[in-house]
Design a protein around this motif. Structure first.
Motif, PDB file in Angstrom:
ATOM      1  N   ARG A   8      39.743 -48.536  59.719  1.00  0.00           N
ATOM      2  CA  ARG A   8      38.945 -47.567  60.466  1.00  0.00           C
ATOM      3  C   ARG A   8      39.769 -47.091  61.651  1.00  0.00           C
ATOM      4  O   ARG A   8      40.165 -47.887  62.504  1.00  0.00           O
ATOM      5  CB  ARG A   8      37.652 -48.210  60.963  1.00  0.00           C
ATOM      6  CG  ARG A   8      36.887 -47.298  61.890  1.00  0.00           C
ATOM      7  CD  ARG A   8      35.543 -46.922  61.349  1.00  0.00           C
ATOM      8  NE  ARG A   8      34.851 -46.118  62.335  1.00  0.00           N
ATOM      9  CZ  ARG A   8      34.618 -44.829  62.222  1.00  0.00           C
ATOM     10  NH1 ARG A   8      34.988 -44.192  61.140  1.00  0.00           N
ATOM     11  NH2 ARG A   8      33.990 -44.154  63.153  1.00  0.00           N
ATOM     12  N   GLU A  25      31.971 -56.480  65.028  1.00  0.00           N
ATOM     13  CA  GLU A  25      31.072 -55.421  64.547  1.00  0.00           C
ATOM     14  C   GLU A  25      31.538 -54.048  65.019  1.00  0.00           C
ATOM     15  O   GLU A  25      32.123 -53.908  66.085  1.00  0.00           O
ATOM     16  CB  GLU A  25      29.660 -55.622  65.103  1.00  0.00           C
ATOM     17  CG  GLU A  25      28.983 -56.877  64.683  1.00  0.00           C
ATOM     18  CD  GLU A  25      27.593 -56.997  65.297  1.00  0.00           C
ATOM     19  OE1 GLU A  25      27.118 -56.046  65.948  1.00  0.00           O
ATOM     20  OE2 GLU A  25      26.992 -58.065  65.129  1.00  0.00           O
ATOM     21  N   PHE A  26      31.177 -53.049  64.226  1.00  0.00           N
ATOM     22  CA  PHE A  26      31.339 -51.669  64.640  1.00  0.00           C
ATOM     23  C   PHE A  26      30.049 -51.235  65.336  1.00  0.00           C
ATOM     24  O   PHE A  26      28.956 -51.671  64.954  1.00  0.00           O
ATOM     25  CB  PHE A  26      31.637 -50.772  63.433  1.00  0.00           C
ATOM     26  CG  PHE A  26      33.017 -51.005  62.896  1.00  0.00           C
ATOM     27  CD1 PHE A  26      34.108 -50.377  63.465  1.00  0.00           C
ATOM     28  CD2 PHE A  26      33.225 -51.873  61.839  1.00  0.00           C
ATOM     29  CE1 PHE A  26      35.389 -50.608  62.993  1.00  0.00           C
ATOM     30  CE2 PHE A  26      34.504 -52.117  61.356  1.00  0.00           C
ATOM     31  CZ  PHE A  26      35.585 -51.480  61.936  1.00  0.00           C
ATOM     32  N   PRO A  28      26.796 -48.964  66.650  1.00  0.00           N
ATOM     33  CA  PRO A  28      25.902 -48.019  65.963  1.00  0.00           C
ATOM     34  C   PRO A  28      26.458 -46.599  66.051  1.00  0.00           C
ATOM     35  O   PRO A  28      27.142 -46.238  67.008  1.00  0.00           O
ATOM     36  CB  PRO A  28      24.591 -48.137  66.742  1.00  0.00           C
ATOM     37  CG  PRO A  28      24.683 -49.421  67.476  1.00  0.00           C
ATOM     38  CD  PRO A  28      26.141 -49.672  67.722  1.00  0.00           C
ATOM     39  N   ARG A  29      26.144 -45.819  65.056  1.00  0.00           N
ATOM     40  CA  ARG A  29      26.561 -44.420  65.036  1.00  0.00           C
ATOM     41  C   ARG A  29      25.741 -43.637  66.061  1.00  0.00           C
ATOM     42  O   ARG A  29      24.608 -44.007  66.382  1.00  0.00           O
ATOM     43  CB  ARG A  29      26.361 -43.813  63.637  1.00  0.00           C
ATOM     44  CG  ARG A  29      27.029 -44.597  62.521  1.00  0.00           C
ATOM     45  CD  ARG A  29      28.524 -44.758  62.678  1.00  0.00           C
ATOM     46  NE  ARG A  29      29.194 -43.491  62.489  1.00  0.00           N
ATOM     47  CZ  ARG A  29      30.373 -43.178  63.001  1.00  0.00           C
ATOM     48  NH1 ARG A  29      31.021 -44.035  63.746  1.00  0.00           N
ATOM     49  NH2 ARG A  29      30.912 -42.004  62.772  1.00  0.00           N
ATOM     50  N   PHE A  36      29.011 -43.681  58.461  1.00  0.00           N
ATOM     51  CA  PHE A  36      30.138 -44.474  58.952  1.00  0.00           C
ATOM     52  C   PHE A  36      31.150 -44.418  57.825  1.00  0.00           C
ATOM     53  O   PHE A  36      30.802 -44.660  56.667  1.00  0.00           O
ATOM     54  CB  PHE A  36      29.666 -45.907  59.205  1.00  0.00           C
ATOM     55  CG  PHE A  36      30.772 -46.876  59.521  1.00  0.00           C
ATOM     56  CD1 PHE A  36      31.370 -46.888  60.766  1.00  0.00           C
ATOM     57  CD2 PHE A  36      31.201 -47.785  58.558  1.00  0.00           C
ATOM     58  CE1 PHE A  36      32.383 -47.784  61.058  1.00  0.00           C
ATOM     59  CE2 PHE A  36      32.209 -48.693  58.843  1.00  0.00           C
ATOM     60  CZ  PHE A  36      32.803 -48.689  60.100  1.00  0.00           C
ATOM     61  N   VAL A  93      29.170 -44.743  54.285  1.00  0.00           N
ATOM     62  CA  VAL A  93      28.103 -45.718  54.511  1.00  0.00           C
ATOM     63  C   VAL A  93      27.057 -45.059  55.404  1.00  0.00           C
ATOM     64  O   VAL A  93      27.376 -44.691  56.537  1.00  0.00           O
ATOM     65  CB  VAL A  93      28.663 -46.989  55.189  1.00  0.00           C
ATOM     66  CG1 VAL A  93      27.554 -47.995  55.458  1.00  0.00           C
ATOM     67  CG2 VAL A  93      29.788 -47.602  54.342  1.00  0.00           C
ATOM     68  N   SER A  95      24.405 -44.363  58.152  1.00  0.00           N
ATOM     69  CA  SER A  95      24.257 -45.002  59.468  1.00  0.00           C
ATOM     70  C   SER A  95      23.259 -46.145  59.439  1.00  0.00           C
ATOM     71  O   SER A  95      23.468 -47.185  60.068  1.00  0.00           O
ATOM     72  CB  SER A  95      23.824 -43.979  60.514  1.00  0.00           C
ATOM     73  OG  SER A  95      24.827 -43.021  60.678  1.00  0.00           O
ATOM     74  N   ASP A  97      22.743 -48.231  57.240  1.00  0.00           N
ATOM     75  CA  ASP A  97      23.293 -49.407  56.563  1.00  0.00           C
ATOM     76  C   ASP A  97      24.338 -50.147  57.407  1.00  0.00           C
ATOM     77  O   ASP A  97      24.868 -51.174  56.978  1.00  0.00           O
ATOM     78  CB  ASP A  97      23.971 -49.008  55.242  1.00  0.00           C
ATOM     79  CG  ASP A  97      23.002 -48.521  54.184  1.00  0.00           C
ATOM     80  OD1 ASP A  97      21.786 -48.466  54.453  1.00  0.00           O
ATOM     81  OD2 ASP A  97      23.471 -48.182  53.082  1.00  0.00           O
ATOM     82  N   LEU A  98      24.644 -49.625  58.586  1.00  0.00           N
ATOM     83  CA  LEU A  98      25.758 -50.181  59.350  1.00  0.00           C
ATOM     84  C   LEU A  98      25.535 -51.637  59.768  1.00  0.00           C
ATOM     85  O   LEU A  98      26.473 -52.441  59.742  1.00  0.00           O
ATOM     86  CB  LEU A  98      26.083 -49.313  60.567  1.00  0.00           C
ATOM     87  CG  LEU A  98      27.337 -49.719  61.338  1.00  0.00           C
ATOM     88  CD1 LEU A  98      28.561 -49.805  60.444  1.00  0.00           C
ATOM     89  CD2 LEU A  98      27.572 -48.748  62.486  1.00  0.00           C
ATOM     90  N   PHE A 101      26.359 -53.615  56.813  1.00  0.00           N
ATOM     91  CA  PHE A 101      27.800 -53.526  56.613  1.00  0.00           C
ATOM     92  C   PHE A 101      28.510 -54.513  57.536  1.00  0.00           C
ATOM     93  O   PHE A 101      29.348 -55.307  57.100  1.00  0.00           O
ATOM     94  CB  PHE A 101      28.284 -52.096  56.890  1.00  0.00           C
ATOM     95  CG  PHE A 101      29.746 -51.886  56.648  1.00  0.00           C
ATOM     96  CD1 PHE A 101      30.206 -51.426  55.426  1.00  0.00           C
ATOM     97  CD2 PHE A 101      30.672 -52.144  57.649  1.00  0.00           C
ATOM     98  CE1 PHE A 101      31.561 -51.237  55.203  1.00  0.00           C
ATOM     99  CE2 PHE A 101      32.035 -51.967  57.436  1.00  0.00           C
ATOM    100  CZ  PHE A 101      32.475 -51.509  56.209  1.00  0.00           C
ATOM    101  N   ASN A 102      28.143 -54.492  58.828  1.00  0.00           N
ATOM    102  CA  ASN A 102      28.746 -55.403  59.796  1.00  0.00           C
ATOM    103  C   ASN A 102      28.541 -56.864  59.400  1.00  0.00           C
ATOM    104  O   ASN A 102      29.433 -57.693  59.580  1.00  0.00           O
ATOM    105  CB  ASN A 102      28.173 -55.161  61.193  1.00  0.00           C
ATOM    106  CG  ASN A 102      28.764 -53.939  61.864  1.00  0.00           C
ATOM    107  OD1 ASN A 102      29.890 -53.545  61.589  1.00  0.00           O
ATOM    108  ND2 ASN A 102      28.000 -53.337  62.753  1.00  0.00           N
TER     109      ASN A 102
END
Length: 137
Positions: A8, A25-26, A28-29, A36, A93, A95, A97-98, A101-102
């Protein structure tokens, strides 16, 4: 457990938010970001980081490439999207689902390359600053 390595490209602000999670973790969008999109290869991530992030003030004029492993079984629900050149492959992905995903990232998020410009500026976060500075050539 099988994992898939993804990449990323991020700017400074997103990297600061990742660092705040302990590199796990990334963030939140933003409201205007419906997806994402991690990419499937380092070359493409580096291209984005260099061509986009280094010219963006919000990114601190720094392009950062992160890499991370995600459980392959989790990723199977996302089709690889090609967005141009044969190496320009991403996963889209949603948002919403982030968080999940994390939760499927294994062993954290690492920095694998950083692109600086004459205009680059780094926050006062000493630990992150030290990590970024270690990539200066």
């Amino acid at each position: 457990m099988e994992t898939t390595r993804l990449y990323r490209p991020v700017g400074l602000r997103e990297m600061e938010l990742i660092a705040e999670t302990g590199y796990t973790e990334f963030p939140p969008r933003l409201d205007w970001q419906p997806i994402f999109y991690p990419v499937t290869n380092q070359q493409y991530a580096e291209q984005i980081a260099f061509e986009w992030n280094t010219v963006d003030e919000f990114s601190g004029f720094i392009g950062i490439v992160t890499a991370f492993e995600v459980k392959t079984a989790f990723l199977e629900k996302y089709e690889v999207q090609n967005v141009g050149d044969k190496s320009h492959n991403e996963l889209w992905v949603p948002s919403e689902d982030l968080m999940e995903f994390n939760a499927n990232i294994c062993n954290g998020i690492e920095l694998v390359n950083v692109f600086f410009t004459a205009r680059s500026f780094i926050s006062s976060n000493t630990e992150l600053k030290n990590k970024l500075d270690s990539f200066r050539k």
